[in-house]
Design a protein around this motif. Structure first.
Motif, PDB file in Angstrom:
ATOM      1  N   PRO A 122       0.793  -1.233   0.000  1.00 16.69           N
ATOM      2  CA  PRO A 122       0.000   0.000   0.000  1.00 16.69           C
ATOM      3  C   PRO A 122       0.824   1.281   0.000  1.00 16.69           C
ATOM      4  O   PRO A 122       0.399   2.291  -0.567  1.00 16.69           O
ATOM      5  CB  PRO A 122      -0.836  -0.123   1.285  1.00 16.69           C
ATOM      6  CG  PRO A 122      -0.915  -1.578   1.550  1.00 16.69           C
ATOM      7  CD  PRO A 122       0.403  -2.130   1.103  1.00 16.69           C
ATOM      8  N   ARG A 123       1.991   1.260   0.609  1.00 16.72           N
ATOM      9  CA  ARG A 123       2.795   2.484   0.673  1.00 16.72           C
ATOM     10  C   ARG A 123       3.267   2.916  -0.714  1.00 16.72           C
ATOM     11  O   ARG A 123       3.370   4.104  -1.002  1.00 16.72           O
ATOM     12  CB  ARG A 123       3.980   2.280   1.617  1.00 16.72           C
ATOM     13  CG  ARG A 123       4.559   3.585   2.160  1.00 16.72           C
ATOM     14  CD  ARG A 123       5.628   3.318   3.199  1.00 16.72           C
ATOM     15  NE  ARG A 123       6.082   4.560   3.815  1.00 16.72           N
ATOM     16  CZ  ARG A 123       6.986   5.379   3.281  1.00 16.72           C
ATOM     17  NH1 ARG A 123       7.539   5.085   2.122  1.00 16.72           N
ATOM     18  NH2 ARG A 123       7.346   6.485   3.905  1.00 16.72           N
ATOM     19  N   HIS A 124       3.542   1.942  -1.579  1.00 13.64           N
ATOM     20  CA  HIS A 124       3.961   2.281  -2.934  1.00 13.64           C
ATOM     21  C   HIS A 124       2.831   2.941  -3.717  1.00 13.64           C
ATOM     22  O   HIS A 124       3.080   3.791  -4.579  1.00 13.64           O
ATOM     23  CB  HIS A 124       4.441   1.034  -3.670  1.00 13.64           C
ATOM     24  CG  HIS A 124       5.740   0.492  -3.169  1.00 13.64           C
ATOM     25  ND1 HIS A 124       6.833   1.287  -2.918  1.00 13.64           N
ATOM     26  CD2 HIS A 124       6.134  -0.778  -2.878  1.00 13.64           C
ATOM     27  CE1 HIS A 124       7.841   0.538  -2.489  1.00 13.64           C
ATOM     28  NE2 HIS A 124       7.441  -0.713  -2.461  1.00 13.64           N
ATOM     29  N   LEU A 426      -5.270   2.740  -7.025  1.00 12.92           N
ATOM     30  CA  LEU A 426      -4.447   1.813  -6.240  1.00 12.92           C
ATOM     31  C   LEU A 426      -3.393   1.114  -7.085  1.00 12.92           C
ATOM     32  O   LEU A 426      -2.404   0.606  -6.542  1.00 12.92           O
ATOM     33  CB  LEU A 426      -5.345   0.754  -5.588  1.00 12.92           C
ATOM     34  CG  LEU A 426      -6.455   1.250  -4.661  1.00 12.92           C
ATOM     35  CD1 LEU A 426      -7.225   0.069  -4.064  1.00 12.92           C
ATOM     36  CD2 LEU A 426      -5.911   2.131  -3.549  1.00 12.92           C
ATOM     37  N   GLY A 427      -3.600   1.080  -8.392  1.00 15.54           N
ATOM     38  CA  GLY A 427      -2.791   0.239  -9.264  1.00 15.54           C
ATOM     39  C   GLY A 427      -3.471  -1.105  -9.397  1.00 15.54           C
ATOM     40  O   GLY A 427      -4.088  -1.601  -8.450  1.00 15.54           O
ATOM     41  N   SER A 428      -3.378  -1.725 -10.561  1.00 13.50           N
ATOM     42  CA  SER A 428      -4.147  -2.949 -10.821  1.00 13.50           C
ATOM     43  C   SER A 428      -3.787  -4.085  -9.865  1.00 13.50           C
ATOM     44  O   SER A 428      -4.654  -4.854  -9.441  1.00 13.50           O
ATOM     45  CB  SER A 428      -3.966  -3.392 -12.275  1.00 13.50           C
ATOM     46  OG  SER A 428      -2.598  -3.624 -12.568  1.00 13.50           O
ATOM     47  N   ASP A 429      -2.505  -4.197  -9.491  1.00 18.36           N
ATOM     48  CA  ASP A 429      -2.100  -5.297  -8.605  1.00 18.36           C
ATOM     49  C   ASP A 429      -2.693  -5.132  -7.208  1.00 18.36           C
ATOM     50  O   ASP A 429      -3.266  -6.079  -6.648  1.00 18.36           O
ATOM     51  CB  ASP A 429      -0.576  -5.374  -8.512  1.00 18.36           C
ATOM     52  CG  ASP A 429       0.069  -5.842  -9.801  1.00 18.36           C
ATOM     53  OD1 ASP A 429      -0.634  -6.453 -10.629  1.00 18.36           O
ATOM     54  OD2 ASP A 429       1.278  -5.598  -9.978  1.00 18.36           O
ATOM     55  N   HIS A 432      -6.471  -5.609  -7.191  1.00 21.02           N
ATOM     56  CA  HIS A 432      -6.846  -7.034  -7.193  1.00 21.02           C
ATOM     57  C   HIS A 432      -6.605  -7.657  -5.823  1.00 21.02           C
ATOM     58  O   HIS A 432      -7.456  -8.388  -5.300  1.00 21.02           O
ATOM     59  CB  HIS A 432      -6.044  -7.780  -8.255  1.00 21.02           C
ATOM     60  CG  HIS A 432      -6.269  -9.257  -8.239  1.00 21.02           C
ATOM     61  ND1 HIS A 432      -7.446  -9.846  -8.653  1.00 21.02           N
ATOM     62  CD2 HIS A 432      -5.476 -10.281  -7.819  1.00 21.02           C
ATOM     63  CE1 HIS A 432      -7.374 -11.151  -8.516  1.00 21.02           C
ATOM     64  NE2 HIS A 432      -6.189 -11.441  -8.000  1.00 21.02           N
ATOM     65  N   THR A 433      -5.457  -7.361  -5.214  1.00 13.70           N
ATOM     66  CA  THR A 433      -5.141  -7.916  -3.897  1.00 13.70           C
ATOM     67  C   THR A 433      -6.160  -7.474  -2.855  1.00 13.70           C
ATOM     68  O   THR A 433      -6.705  -8.300  -2.100  1.00 13.70           O
ATOM     69  CB  THR A 433      -3.732  -7.462  -3.463  1.00 13.70           C
ATOM     70  OG1 THR A 433      -2.763  -7.970  -4.378  1.00 13.70           O
ATOM     71  CG2 THR A 433      -3.407  -7.951  -2.058  1.00 13.70           C
ATOM     72  N   PHE A 434      -6.431  -6.187  -2.815  1.00  7.00           N
ATOM     73  CA  PHE A 434      -7.324  -5.632  -1.795  1.00  7.00           C
ATOM     74  C   PHE A 434      -8.741  -6.168  -1.939  1.00  7.00           C
ATOM     75  O   PHE A 434      -9.355  -6.611  -0.962  1.00  7.00           O
ATOM     76  CB  PHE A 434      -7.305  -4.107  -1.902  1.00  7.00           C
ATOM     77  CG  PHE A 434      -8.183  -3.400  -0.905  1.00  7.00           C
ATOM     78  CD1 PHE A 434      -7.952  -3.516   0.456  1.00  7.00           C
ATOM     79  CD2 PHE A 434      -9.235  -2.599  -1.324  1.00  7.00           C
ATOM     80  CE1 PHE A 434      -8.753  -2.864   1.386  1.00  7.00           C
ATOM     81  CE2 PHE A 434     -10.038  -1.932  -0.416  1.00  7.00           C
ATOM     82  CZ  PHE A 434      -9.797  -2.072   0.944  1.00  7.00           C
ATOM     83  N   THR A 435      -9.289  -6.154  -3.146  1.00  7.40           N
ATOM     84  CA  THR A 435     -10.667  -6.622  -3.325  1.00  7.40           C
ATOM     85  C   THR A 435     -10.776  -8.130  -3.115  1.00  7.40           C
ATOM     86  O   THR A 435     -11.797  -8.610  -2.604  1.00  7.40           O
ATOM     87  CB  THR A 435     -11.215  -6.230  -4.705  1.00  7.40           C
ATOM     88  OG1 THR A 435     -10.349  -6.709  -5.738  1.00  7.40           O
ATOM     89  CG2 THR A 435     -11.355  -4.715  -4.822  1.00  7.40           C
ATOM     90  N   ALA A 436      -9.746  -8.883  -3.475  1.00  2.00           N
ATOM     91  CA  ALA A 436      -9.770 -10.329  -3.216  1.00  2.00           C
ATOM     92  C   ALA A 436      -9.778 -10.608  -1.715  1.00  2.00           C
ATOM     93  O   ALA A 436     -10.500 -11.497  -1.234  1.00  2.00           O
ATOM     94  CB  ALA A 436      -8.566 -11.006  -3.880  1.00  2.00           C
TER      95      ALA A 436
END
Length: 461
Positions: A122-124, A426-429, A432-436
């Protein structure tokens, strides 16, 4: 390998020379839920982390709130759960107050082995939004407010949490002691420790108040010209408040709504925007006429709020906070000197004009909140969005009804999954991580049979 975070071995060596008493260090990486994950290392290991980083499994960024793997993130077995490399964040190496034996702490950020940013960190994501604004000649400034409860370690006879007694003399109060200075005196030893710990870590903790519920408090932080530093402040402040409360025999609670009949806890973000000459572009040039940049930023935040609510209310409990007349916003409204709206323009000196973003609960990740807020502001500035009319008076009665605004956790997850704005922010990666992770947590809650189920249905249906 040169540290991609910008940290240097000299920082570690100097710190060790200045603090010969410190025997160990917490190295802390913040995951999508805002949970600090990492290790405790010994003193002799610190310099090596600044020289070469520290290997950590990629799966550490794919965990749910319980620490279980979420396979749908693609960060577990799809990659063989290989190691990446965490590097220290410059300026976050600090002593911890009140530990025995003495310990220190350093925040970490995750990178691939070749030094490129691991984009589910998340910091990135926040760093990327800051860079986008810098390319426009803008620098975001801000500060978070921290609301929280101090609770007794023991539940009441019905198994419910209850406000902690005063650590000074054990006195209990069931009243809403809002703004009571005398009430604060009962927690004076605890808050003295919190301030001492904040000073040791360079965290600009300022005012403490007794908030609008029994056992609820608020700590404010000094405004930073660097919003990343403001987010780091909040991460470190939550950790030290939790630790200090534990040492005093009480529990610091950062749930959004721990007690059903009282107000929940927010994490308001105050934000402004400086140009290359250091001028606040939200400040009005002409008295009585709002700066276009302020209005466009409000417009962007209002327009993107419905699809962003999962960031501001990421847990099942988060949604219990949104109740009318509770100081939590229920619609993407804006107003001046008005605490019933979502986007408040505080009164004060025009040079310090800012937006107080009020939807986020204290259970959120400050990096994700700041990232999403900056992306909304950027959209508003780029597209010159109109925020609509100012809400005056009671914002709960005058709030617009939006057909696309999520009203519960599941709808918010679906809105976030479908949001192109949030994917870009957020950026696609990370999106995807957060919503998953949120989808997996929703299924965990949905299949759990609770005590409320038994209370409502066991003998009635």
């Amino acid at each position: 390998m040169t540290s991609p975070s910008g940290s240097t071995v000299e920082e570690a060596v100097t710190f060790l020379e200045q603090h010969p008493e410190i025997e160990a260090f917490d190295i802390v990486l913040t995951d999508a839920n805002g949970v600090g994950r990492g290790k405790i290392i010994r003193r002799h290991e610190l310099a090596a982390i600044y020289e070469s980083g520290r290997h950590m499994p990629i799966s550490i960024l794919g965990l749910d709130i319980t620490g279980e793997d979420v396979h749908e993130t693609g960060l577990i077995w799809d990659s063989g759960d290989g190691d990446l490399r965490a590097w220290p964040i410059p300026g976050t190496l600090k002593p911890l107050h009140g530990t025995s034996p003495a310990r220190g702490q350093v925040l970490m950020s995750m990178y691939h082995l070749d030094g490129s940013p691991m984009t589910s960190d998340p910091r990135h994501a926040l760093a990327r939004q800051v860079r986008k604004l810098e390319q426009k000649g803008l620098r975001p400034a801000g500060a978070f407010e921290l609301e929280f409860f101090l609770l007794a370690n023991e539940r009441d006879a019905e198994g419910r949490v209850r406000p902690a007694g005063a650590v000074l003399d054990g006195r209990r109060s069931g009243k809403t002691e809002v703004y009571s200075v005398d009430h604060l005196h009962g927690m004076e030893p605890l808050f003295s420790d919190i301030y001492a710990a904040a000073k040791a870590q360079g965290i600009p903790a300022e005012t403490v108040i007794s908030e609008y519920a029994p056992g609820q408090y608020e700590l404010t932080l000094h405004y930073r010209k660097d919003i990343m530093q403001a987010a780091d402040d909040l991460v470190m402040l939550k950790r030290l408040v939790r630790a200090a409360a534990r040492r005093h025999g009480v529990t610091a609670c950062f749930m959004a709504k721990p007690i059903e009949k009282y107000a929940g806890s927010g994490m308001h973000l105050h934000v402004s925007m400086l140009n290359d000459s250091g001028r606040n572009i939200f400040s009005e040039a002409e008295e009585g006429k709002w700066a276009p940049a302020l209005l466009h930023s409000l417009g962007g935040l209002a327009a993107t709020m419905p699809e962003s609510m999962l960031v501001f209310a990421p847990h099942a409990n988060s949604w219990r906070r949104f109740v009318a007349q509770s100081y939590a916003p229920i619609a993407p409204t804006w107003g001046v000197n008005n605490r019933s709206v979502a986007l408040r323009v505080p009164a004060g000196d025009v040079k310090n004009r800012r937006i107080e973003h009020r939807p986020a609960g204290v259970d959120t990740n400050p990096y994700l909140v700041a990232t999403t807020v900056l992306a909304g502001i950027t959209k508003g500035l780029d597209e010159k969005l109109d925020p609509g009319p100012e809400t005056t008076g009671n914002g709960y009665e005058n709030a617009p009804k939006l057909a696309d605004a999520p009203g519960d956790w599941r709808t918010a997850i679906e809105a976030a999954e479908a949001s192109e704005f949030l994917k870009e922010a957020l950026g696609s990666d990370l999106h995807h991580t957060f919503t998953a992770i949120k989808h997996a947590e929703y299924l965990r809650v949905a299949r759990t049979v609770s005590e409320l189920d038994y209370h409502l249905y066991l003998h009635e249906v």
